[in-house]
Structure formats: structure tokens, C-alpha cells
Design an enzyme around this catalytic site. Structure first.
Site, PDB file in Angstrom:
ATOM      1  N   SER A  81       0.815  -1.215   0.000  1.00 19.37           N
ATOM      2  CA  SER A  81       0.000   0.000   0.000  1.00 19.37           C
ATOM      3  C   SER A  81       0.852   1.271   0.000  1.00 19.37           C
ATOM      4  CB  SER A  81      -0.879  -0.012   1.260  1.00 19.37           C
ATOM      5  OG  SER A  81      -1.225   1.293   1.650  1.00 19.37           O
ATOM      6  N   GLY A  82       0.507   2.181  -0.883  1.00 18.73           N
ATOM      7  CA  GLY A  82       1.211   3.469  -0.899  1.00 18.73           C
ATOM      8  C   GLY A  82       0.974   4.246   0.376  1.00 18.73           C
ATOM      9  N   LEU A  83      -0.272   4.196   0.848  1.00 21.26           N
ATOM     10  CA  LEU A  83      -0.607   4.924   2.076  1.00 21.26           C
ATOM     11  C   LEU A  83       0.225   4.420   3.254  1.00 21.26           C
ATOM     12  CD1 LEU A  83      -2.410   6.751   3.893  1.00 21.26           C
ATOM     13  CD2 LEU A  83      -3.982   4.831   4.060  1.00 21.26           C
TER      14      LEU A  83
ATOM     15  N   ASP B  79       0.752  10.396   2.149  1.00 21.01           N
ATOM     16  CA  ASP B  79       0.489   9.633   0.926  1.00 21.01           C
ATOM     17  C   ASP B  79       0.350  10.616  -0.240  1.00 21.01           C
ATOM     18  OD1 ASP B  79      -0.152   7.591  -0.798  1.00 21.01           O
ATOM     19  OD2 ASP B  79      -2.211   7.351  -0.086  1.00 21.01           O
TER      20      ASP B  79
ATOM     21  N   ASP C 113       1.120  -0.888  -5.074  1.00 18.03           N
ATOM     22  CA  ASP C 113       0.356   0.332  -5.298  1.00 18.03           C
ATOM     23  C   ASP C 113       1.309   1.318  -5.978  1.00 18.03           C
ATOM     24  OD1 ASP C 113      -1.016   2.676  -5.177  1.00 18.03           O
ATOM     25  OD2 ASP C 113      -1.366   2.635  -3.009  1.00 18.03           O
TER      26      ASP C 113
ATOM     27  N   ASP D  67       0.602   4.121  -7.321  1.00 18.78           N
ATOM     28  CA  ASP D  67       0.053   5.489  -7.373  1.00 18.78           C
ATOM     29  C   ASP D  67      -0.247   5.858  -8.836  1.00 18.78           C
ATOM     30  OD1 ASP D  67       0.202   5.639  -4.634  1.00 18.78           O
ATOM     31  OD2 ASP D  67       2.149   6.626  -4.606  1.00 18.78           O
TER      32      ASP D  67
ATOM     33  N   GLU E 107      -3.258   4.417 -10.773  1.00 19.88           N
ATOM     34  CA  GLU E 107      -4.533   5.127 -10.639  1.00 19.88           C
ATOM     35  C   GLU E 107      -4.579   6.325 -11.586  1.00 19.88           C
ATOM     36  OE1 GLU E 107      -3.700   5.485  -6.436  1.00 19.88           O
ATOM     37  OE2 GLU E 107      -3.893   7.660  -6.534  1.00 19.88           O
TER      38      GLU E 107
ATOM     39  N   LYS F  60       0.149  12.668  -6.323  1.00 24.09           N
ATOM     40  CA  LYS F  60      -1.210  12.247  -5.994  1.00 24.09           C
ATOM     41  C   LYS F  60      -1.599  12.650  -4.573  1.00 24.09           C
ATOM     42  CE  LYS F  60      -2.093   9.055  -3.716  1.00 24.09           C
ATOM     43  NZ  LYS F  60      -2.133   7.601  -3.710  1.00 24.09           N
TER      44      LYS F  60
ATOM     45  N   ASN G  42      -4.224  11.114  -1.412  1.00 27.20           N
ATOM     46  CA  ASN G  42      -4.999   9.930  -1.049  1.00 27.20           C
ATOM     47  C   ASN G  42      -6.479  10.148  -1.383  1.00 27.20           C
ATOM     48  OD1 ASN G  42      -6.712   8.318   1.105  1.00 27.20           O
ATOM     49  ND2 ASN G  42      -4.772   7.246   0.804  1.00 27.20           N
ATOM     50  N   SER G  43      -7.127   9.092  -1.843  1.00 27.54           N
ATOM     51  CA  SER G  43      -8.514   9.192  -2.322  1.00 27.54           C
ATOM     52  C   SER G  43      -9.491   9.634  -1.250  1.00 27.54           C
ATOM     53  CB  SER G  43      -8.964   7.838  -2.864  1.00 27.54           C
ATOM     54  OG  SER G  43      -8.082   7.404  -3.854  1.00 27.54           O
TER      55      SER G  43
ATOM     56  N   ARG H 275      -6.663   1.585 -12.003  1.00 33.71           N
ATOM     57  CA  ARG H 275      -7.588   1.995 -10.943  1.00 33.71           C
ATOM     58  C   ARG H 275      -8.397   3.207 -11.394  1.00 33.71           C
ATOM     59  NH1 ARG H 275      -5.460   3.175  -4.858  1.00 33.71           N
ATOM     60  NH2 ARG H 275      -6.662   5.051  -4.395  1.00 33.71           N
TER      61      ARG H 275
ATOM     62  N   HIS I  99     -12.645   2.110  -7.337  1.00 29.28           N
ATOM     63  CA  HIS I  99     -12.495   2.587  -5.959  1.00 29.28           C
ATOM     64  C   HIS I  99     -13.709   3.414  -5.551  1.00 29.28           C
ATOM     65  CE1 HIS I  99     -10.446   2.808  -2.326  1.00 29.28           C
ATOM     66  NE2 HIS I  99      -9.683   3.866  -2.503  1.00 29.28           N
TER      67      HIS I  99
END
Ligand code: SPV
Ligand code: MG
Length: 588
Positions: free
Chosen positions: A95-97, A107, A134, A136, A163, A169, A171-172, A207, A238
Site C-alpha cells: 500500500s502506498g498509504l 500519501d 500500489d 500510485d 490510478e 497524488k 490519497n482518495s 484503478r 475505488h
């Protein structure tokens, strides 16, 4: 498994794949004849076992394409990757986060892509599982993507998720309406990634952020279809809603055109069966190990701060042994035996001839066989000796000797245990007093660092002494072995000069004592010869049968330098009473 439309969902193989021959620029430094590389991380398992390099790529592809629902579990470093594997998952989400957060970063592409790559390499080395990275946004445009993908393949990372957002980026789950990439431009990133992959089975997941950005279902579907056509192997749809409604609606419309991947972080309460029924390919549990670690670390830090001691947390945190096991110390020991020159190893003698315990503690069993969390006291003690590298362990047994058993140790009997003392028991193991020798009472437990400090000491004879004030024993049947030395513990470990033993005795006034002997001593080969001579001297004087170890050590100190090494804090335990036994069970 039926799809909502009643058709059988097929996890498509080679969905929208580019020509399978590696493109000219995808050079393969490992094995060009197969068009595959030998990734650094693909060669080793956790214990150094070798595995065919290509299997992780194929394994991830299988997970994503197989008709049954698959799960990827988040990891953010080598250790968490091992824990995912140990738990039984079949794949990892890098996970990038959480990788950023574990580095103390946001992130937001604050860690450079090569810094992330370093973490990924540790993860790949630490586990045999396939890892979906991930990626990104791909760290830039198509050109950055293809270099990133090549580097992932070289390191045995089995797939990447890109993504459709812009670098750097966000975080979503932060903010609303994040701008998305132009569809054509993002398709170029996908194509570049697929062209750059060094293994045919490398997986590229595209993504779609359209739902998160509030652009609606039609835009999400339009983008997903474009990405599929550009060569994506799977689509990650997502959502940041707290229910799975829009994700399930997307799945219905999507109708299995390519495998679907989801991340139910916000809609975590949705029953997994609904995902299965919707024909979802893969669920990513995206951040739970780091979140678990944060909660546990916070609680532990707060307790230790409050208590100024780790005693309350000791039984609740992973043991140091667990760390050794997780990182494969056993394999290193094997390798050391194979590759390092053999060196003489120290032996140990454990005096365990004393009787059972008054007060019914050992209920008729010899004291050394009482249960400490599923292992006998003796096994726990010998375990600590072995962890410090002591291989040849001799146990002197007496009371209830039939019950004193332990694999891999040599048993010697003191059949006169009822009428003799500790020196006699030691004399029964006389043969083992040769070379470097550790001597331990059979009813003590101590932290490994105590023994390691004795082993590291250059002295020919050295005793571990607890410099904390002699503790009142709860109606203990055996009085403490109090120590008088030529120097007290200064209270300062760094500039502590050596102290030497003058006397060990049970009847020393506690206010005169410098501490309590923990029942643990180490002798060099020379010190062991002194010890053997002193036993012979006691025997010649007719005193051996009655002598205890305090007398033997005091006599030894009168002739030779016997060093005292001071320790403080809860680093040992003398298991004499029911209270001690309860403490021993928490001792770890
Ligand atoms: C991650 O784990 O870094 C992800 C998933 O990308 S999310 O945090 O939901 O964006
Ligand atoms: Mg991410």
C-alpha cells in the site's frame, strides 16, 4: 458462482494483452532466452530457500484471474510482509498509504519512487508471496511508468496498480473532486507499463477514481473500458462511500469484461458474500496491519511511560524470540554451522537435584518440572541457555529423578540428594567441568542478556549478581545467597569498574550485602579448572557432602579472582513459592 445477470463470470486470461513477445527495449538482464528475468526477490524464500523466479508473477496472475474471490492483505515493510504470509494470505498489497506512513510521510508522493522501491525490495526478499504494488499514478508520465515497471519486475514484484490521477497524488479519502488524468494520456501510461514488463505474467491493474471524484457511473465505466482496451489486466474500482452500493452497481454494469478489484476500506461492513455474488475478483484489505500496529504501539508506549517499566506490557507484546523466529535466525544458525570455522562452545551444568516444593507448589513433582506456560521450568531455563549458544547441557537430577526429562540434555544423577548439598551435586557432573562452563541453579529463570553478558566477560570466573536491594521473600523456604564484594554497584553501568567477590552466604546481614547471587555463573577453561580443584579440595577435607555453592564460591574467591557482574531490574526470577511461579508464567 452465478453473476447477477445469470451468466457465469469468467476471470479472463490475457485480457486485452499486448503482443506477448517482449518488446525490443525490454532487455532481460537475467535470462534473455526465456524472455524472463531472475528477479532479486524471487530467488529466496524466508529461510533462503530458492524458488523459481517466475512463480510469483504467475501466482498473482492466478489470484487475480481465478474464478474464486481472492484477498490481498496490506503490508508496508519486510516484517509485515512476513506476517501476512504467516497468517495464510496468498498475496500482498504493498500500500502506498501505509508504506508512506510507516516512513512518517504523507500519501502524497513525498517518498521518491526509488525510496519506495527500496521498501518493496525488502518486502519481496522477506516473503515468497506475490506482491501487487500500489504504483500510485506511476510517478509521472508514460516514461516514468515504464522504468518503474521494469524495476519492479527485476525485483520480483508481481504486479502494479496505477490510478488515473495526476502526480503528485493525494490519497482518495482526502478532499472532494480531485482532478483525474486525461483518459488518452492515462491509457498511454497503461500501454507503456505493459510494454515494459519483463515477465509475461506481470499484472497491471488500472484503478478508476471517477466514483471517488464524483464524476458518476457513466464516466467510471467509460474509463474502465478504455483502460481495459489499453491493456490493463484488471480494473480496480475505488469508492469512498460507507456502503458498497456504487461498487456493486458498477460490477453489474461491468459484467465481467475484466477482473474487478475492490478496496472496502470505507464500506468494510459489507458482507464478503455480496462481493463473491457480484463476481468481484479480488478484495484488498488495504491498511489494517499498519492501523493495528499504530494502536498497539500507542498503548505500549503510553503504559511504559506511565509505569517507567515494561513489566505490565511484557506478556502482551511479541517476545524477542518471536522476532528472531520471524526474521529466520534459525536459518542463520544453520548457515553459521556450515560456513563459519567450528569453535569450541561453552557447556552448561544445571543443578536440579533439590526436592519438590513445600506448600504443594510442585504437587509432588521435582521443582524443575513445574509448568511455566506449557513448558517445564527446566525446559524454559535450558531454552535460554541454548539461545545463548550453549549446546552441551548437563542436568544433575536427584529428587523425583524419573520425572526429570528433557530431550537433548545429558542427565547425571545425585542419588544421595537427600543427605548432600549442592557442591556434591556439582561434583556428580565433574566430568562436564571442562572448558568454558556455565553453572546455573535449576530453579532460576533469567533474561538472556544476563547470560550473554557473563559469556562476553573476559573474567575467568564471574557471577551474575542482582544489585537491587535484597528483596523480601514471600515466606521463601530458601534464604537468598547474599554477596559481599570489594565494590558495590555504583548505580552507573557505563563507568562501572569490575567488582570482585569476597563472600557468598545466606547469613550475611542484608544491609552489608552488595546484592544477591542469581544462581548463575560462568567459568573460562581456566576458571573451570579452578572450580574442579576446589571441589577436589573440599573432598580431600571431607567437606564435600555438606558444602553448598556459597561455600564453594567463597573458597574459590579466596584463591582466585572471581568477578561480580551487577544487574538491576526484573531480569531474573528464583522460583521458590507459588507467587514466584505466577511471576514465572509472566516472565516470558
Ligand atoms: C493505498 O492503500 O495506498 C491505497 C488504497 O491506494 S486507498 O488508501 O484507499 O487509496
Ligand atoms: Mg495508494
Amino acid at each position: 458462482m452465478a453473476s447477477p445477470e445469470g451468466t457465469t463470470p469468467v476471470k479472463r486470461t490475457r485480457v486485452g494483452r499486448q503482443a506477448s513477445a517482449p518488446p525490443a527495449h525490454a532487455s532481460t538482464p537475467g535470462d534473455s532466452s526465456l524472455g524472463k528475468v531472475v528477479p532479486s526477490g524471487g530467488e529466496r524464500g524466508p529461510a533462503g530457500a530458492s524458488r523459481p523466479a517466475a512463480t510469483r508473477f504467475a501466482a498473482l496472475r492466478r489470484e487475480i484471474l481465478s474464478p474464486s474471490l481472492s484477498f490481498l492483505m496490506e503490508a508496508h515493510d519486510g516484517l509485515s510482509a512476513k506476517i501476512v504470509e504467516e497468517a495464510g494470505f496468498r498475496g500482498i498489497w504493498a500500500s502506498g498509504l501505509t508504506i508512506s506512513a510507516a516512513l512518517g510521510l504523507r500519501d502524497s508522493n513525498e517518498a521518491s519512487w526509488t525510496q519506495v522501491l527500496d521498501v518493496l525490495e525488502y518486502m519481496a526478499d522477506a516473503t515468497t508471496l506475490p506482491i501487487l504494488v500500489d504504483g500510485d499514478t506511476g510517478h509521472g508520465n508514460f516514461n516514468n511508468v515504464r522504468r518503474f515497471v521494469r524495476k519492479l519486475c527485476e525485483r520480483g514484484l508481481a504486479g502494479v496498480c496505477l490510478e488515473d490521477k495526476l502526480f503528485p497524488k493525494t490519497n482518495s479519502f482526502i478532499g472532494e473532486g480531485q482532478p483525474l488524468a486525461d483518459i488518452e494520456e492515462f491509457c498511454g501510461r497503461i500501454k507503456a507499463g505493459k510494454d515494459a514488463q519483463l515477465d509475461d505474467d506481470f499484472v497491471l491493474v488500472a484503478r478508476v477514481e471517477a466514483l471517488v471524484s464524483g464524476l458518476g457511473m457513466a464516466e467510471a465505466l467509460r474509463r474502465a473500458e478504455a483502460y481495459r482496451r489499453a491493456g490493463a489486466d484488471a480494473i480496480l474500482i475505488h469508492s469512498k462511500r460507507s456502503t458498497a452500493e456504487e461498487v456493486l452497481a458498477f460490477a453489474r454494469e461491468w459484467a465481467n469484461r475484466a477482473p474487478l478489484v475492490i478496496v472496502p476500506t470505507m464500506y468494510y461492513a459489507t458482507p464478503t458474500e455480496l462481493f463473491r455474488a457480484a463476481g468481484i475478483s479480488t478484495v484488498i484489505w488495504a491498511n489494517h496491519l499498519l492501523r493495528a500496529a499504530i494502536a498497539a504501539m500507542r498503548e505500549t508506549a503510553a503504559r511504559i511511560l506511565e509505569d517507567e517499566s515494561p513489566v505490565r506490557v511484557e506478556g502482551r507484546v511479541a517476545s524477542v524470540q518471536d522476532i528472531f523466529r520471524l526474521v529466520g535466525n534459525a536459518e542463520l544458525e544453520q548457515a553459521e554451522r556450515r560456513y563459519l570455522p567450528a569453535k569450541p562452545t561453552a557447556g552448561a551444568i544445571v543443578l536440579a537435584a533439590a526436592g519438590g516444593e513445600p506448600g504443594g507448589m510442585a504437587s509432588g513433582r521435582p521443582k524443575c518440572m513445574v509448568d511455566i506456560r506449557g513448558r517445564s521450568l527446566l525446559e524454559t531455563l535450558v531454552g535460554t541457555l541454548r539461545e545463548s549458544g550453549l549446546r552441551a547441557v548437563t542436568v544433575v537430577r536427584g529428587y523425583g529423578k524419573e520425572a526429570v526429562r528433557l530431550d537433548g540434555v545429558r542427565m547425571v544423577d545425585n542419588d544421595r540428594h537427600a543427605e548432600t548439598g549442592e557442591a556434591w551435586s556439582l561434583a556428580c557432573a565433574r566430568e562436564a567441568i571442562r572448558g568454558e562452563t556455565v553453572l546455573a541453579y535449576g530453579d532460576v529463570l533469567f533474561r538472556r542478556y544476563v547470560l550473554d553478558a557473563l559469556l562476553a566477560s573476559g573474567a575467568d570466573a564471574v557471577l551474575a549478581v542482582d544489585a537491587s536491594a535484597p528483596r523480601p521473600r514471600r515466606s521463601s523456604p530458601s534464604p537468598p545467597d547474599l554477596v559481599l564484594a570489594d565494590r558495590r554497584f555504583s548505580g552507573h553501568f557505563l563507568d562501572d569498574a569490575p567488582a570482585h567477590l569476597l563472600r557468598v552466604a545466606n547469613d550475611l546481614p542484608p544491609e552489608e550485602a552488595c546484592g544477591e547471587w542469581m544462581g548463575l555463573a560462568r567459568f573460562s577453561a581456566r576458571g573451570a579448572a579452578w572450580l574442579a580443584e576446589e571441589i577436589a579440595a573440599l573432598e580431600a577435607e571431607g567437606l564435600l557432602a555438606r558444602a553448598d555453592l556459597p561455600l564453594l564460591l567463597t573458597r574459590l574467591a579466596a584463591r582466585h579472582p572471581v568477578q561480580v557482574l551487577y544487574f538491576t531490574g526484573p531480569c531474573w526470577l528464583d522460583v521458590d513459592t507459588l507467587g514466584d511461579l505466577a511471576e514465572a508464567r509472566n516472565f516470558g
